[in-house]
Design a protein around this motif. Structure first.
Motif, PDB file in Angstrom:
ATOM      1  N   ASP A 178      53.756  43.244  41.137  1.00  0.00           N
ATOM      2  CA  ASP A 178      52.429  42.838  40.567  1.00  0.00           C
ATOM      3  C   ASP A 178      52.401  42.941  39.008  1.00  0.00           C
ATOM      4  O   ASP A 178      51.833  42.009  38.486  1.00  0.00           O
ATOM      5  CB  ASP A 178      51.525  44.141  40.985  1.00  0.00           C
ATOM      6  N   ALA A 179      53.096  43.986  38.352  1.00  0.00           N
ATOM      7  CA  ALA A 179      53.067  44.101  36.927  1.00  0.00           C
ATOM      8  C   ALA A 179      53.508  42.646  36.440  1.00  0.00           C
ATOM      9  O   ALA A 179      53.085  42.182  35.426  1.00  0.00           O
ATOM     10  CB  ALA A 179      53.672  45.323  36.454  1.00  0.00           C
ATOM     11  N   ALA A 188      42.308  45.024  41.018  1.00  0.00           N
ATOM     12  CA  ALA A 188      42.014  44.835  42.470  1.00  0.00           C
ATOM     13  C   ALA A 188      41.322  43.519  42.714  1.00  0.00           C
ATOM     14  O   ALA A 188      40.801  43.461  43.875  1.00  0.00           O
ATOM     15  CB  ALA A 188      41.528  46.084  43.039  1.00  0.00           C
ATOM     16  N   ILE A 189      41.608  42.483  42.109  1.00  0.00           N
ATOM     17  CA  ILE A 189      41.086  41.372  42.531  1.00  0.00           C
ATOM     18  C   ILE A 189      41.937  40.718  43.604  1.00  0.00           C
ATOM     19  O   ILE A 189      42.937  40.780  43.574  1.00  0.00           O
ATOM     20  CB  ILE A 189      41.106  40.185  41.281  1.00  0.00           C
ATOM     21  N   GLY A 190      41.068  40.168  44.671  1.00  0.00           N
ATOM     22  CA  GLY A 190      41.707  39.803  45.912  1.00  0.00           C
ATOM     23  C   GLY A 190      41.393  40.920  46.948  1.00  0.00           C
ATOM     24  O   GLY A 190      41.532  40.589  48.052  1.00  0.00           O
ATOM     25  N   GLY A 191      41.279  42.146  46.482  1.00  0.00           N
ATOM     26  CA  GLY A 191      41.017  43.105  47.542  1.00  0.00           C
ATOM     27  C   GLY A 191      41.980  43.883  48.268  1.00  0.00           C
ATOM     28  O   GLY A 191      41.909  44.484  49.175  1.00  0.00           O
ATOM     29  N   PHE A 204      47.373  38.527  39.879  1.00  0.00           N
ATOM     30  CA  PHE A 204      48.098  37.245  40.078  1.00  0.00           C
ATOM     31  C   PHE A 204      48.794  37.726  41.194  1.00  0.00           C
ATOM     32  O   PHE A 204      49.635  38.769  41.262  1.00  0.00           O
ATOM     33  CB  PHE A 204      48.752  36.811  38.745  1.00  0.00           C
ATOM     34  N   PRO A 205      49.254  36.811  42.351  1.00  0.00           N
ATOM     35  CA  PRO A 205      48.612  35.335  42.188  1.00  0.00           C
ATOM     36  C   PRO A 205      47.157  35.148  42.918  1.00  0.00           C
ATOM     37  O   PRO A 205      47.135  33.951  43.315  1.00  0.00           O
ATOM     38  CB  PRO A 205      49.705  34.627  42.891  1.00  0.00           C
ATOM     39  N   TYR A 206      46.480  36.318  43.158  1.00  0.00           N
ATOM     40  CA  TYR A 206      45.370  36.147  44.072  1.00  0.00           C
ATOM     41  C   TYR A 206      44.224  35.199  43.372  1.00  0.00           C
ATOM     42  O   TYR A 206      43.651  34.287  43.942  1.00  0.00           O
ATOM     43  CB  TYR A 206      44.658  37.403  44.323  1.00  0.00           C
ATOM     44  N   ALA A 225      52.778  27.488  39.345  1.00  0.00           N
ATOM     45  CA  ALA A 225      51.463  28.529  39.314  1.00  0.00           C
ATOM     46  C   ALA A 225      51.381  29.158  37.855  1.00  0.00           C
ATOM     47  O   ALA A 225      50.334  29.432  37.653  1.00  0.00           O
ATOM     48  CB  ALA A 225      51.642  29.595  40.515  1.00  0.00           C
ATOM     49  N   LEU A 226      52.751  29.500  37.232  1.00  0.00           N
ATOM     50  CA  LEU A 226      52.653  30.237  36.112  1.00  0.00           C
ATOM     51  C   LEU A 226      52.465  29.301  35.029  1.00  0.00           C
ATOM     52  O   LEU A 226      51.573  29.305  33.945  1.00  0.00           O
ATOM     53  CB  LEU A 226      53.971  30.680  35.735  1.00  0.00           C
TER      54      LEU A 226
END
Length: 245
Positions: free
Chosen positions: A13-14, A137-140, A166-168, A223-224
């Motif tokens: 995640d980081a 916590a975007i995406g949940g 990311f990637p949400y 995506a990046l």
């Protein structure tokens, strides 16, 4: 030397969300560490937890999290960051039994935020970071939500950069869940230029995740590229100049 400490729910995640910023801090002379919270190996997983490794092409008897920790060690090496692994179980090993459940309500018996806060408090006292980075916590995802809840319990006094998960945001979700939108929207937004190539190189180290998350290395690269050469945060606390002073 100032210390930037990223609190990453999972082993990627980081790097995915703020790896370019971490690499830039390292280039600017900061010490950088990535503490990943949910990294525990679980012997003989079953059901959905087992499917989470076999659907990535790994055999049932593989130590999935050991493989992922090795990927994280390499990713951190590429970012010039120190990896730190906390021994907590991911959501599929805490009773969340489907992909939908990972993004649904928290289980009433899931007290992971309390355990995380208890473990993070001495880590923060020992390391005394000048800056924390953590997910919005975007995406949940429930593990991301529990990470934020743990930090809210600890109420860190220093500056925090809350990253966009990311990637949400890159999965064409028109309205991804934002469980902490009220608190986050009250904070100033900050865009930071990144070391894009170092981030790309670090993200590529998470080989077990690339097919699942992006359809392969090419999908990661696209995506990046679409995400651009800046990373966006909500900032709490003093500015970075004060943190580095």
């Amino acid at each position: 030397m100032p210390l930037a400490l990223a609190l990453s729910p999972h082993l990627d995640d980081a790097a995915f969300s703020c790896g370019g910023t971490l690499a830039a801090f390292a280039s600017e002379g900061w010490e950088v560490a990535v503490a990943t919270l949910f990294t525990a190996s679980v012997e003989a997983p079953t059901g959905f937890a087992l499917a989470c490794q076999t659907d990535k092409g790994l055999p049932p008897d593989a130590d999935y999290m050991a493989i992922r920790r090795a990927e994280d060690a390499e990713a951190c090496r590429r970012l010039r960051a120190e990896p730190v692994w906390l021994p907590f179980r991911e959501a599929p090993h805490r009773g969340y039994g489907s992909a939908a459940a990972l993004f649904g309500p928290l289980r009433s018996d899931d007290a992971a935020h309390l355990d995380l806060a208890q473990a993070l408090e001495p880590l923060l006292v020992e390391r005394r970071p000048d800056l924390l980075l953590a997910p919005q916590a975007i995406g949940g995802h429930v593990d991301h939500v529990q990470t934020v809840r743990a930090l809210h319990l600890l109420r860190p006094s220093g500056p925090v950069l809350w990253w966009q998960d990311f990637p949400y945001l890159a999965k064409r979700q028109t309205h991804p869940a934002r469980p902490f939108e009220g608190a986050m929207s009250a904070l100033p937004e900050e865009a930071r230029p990144i070391e894009a190539e170092r981030k790309r190189h670090a993200c590529a180290a998470y080989a077990t995740q690339l097919g699942f998350q992006f359809g392969g290395p090419g999908g990661l690269a696209r995506a990046l590229d679409e995400a651009g050469r800046r990373e966006f945060f909500r900032r709490a606390g003093a500015g970075l100049a004060a943190a580095a002073a």
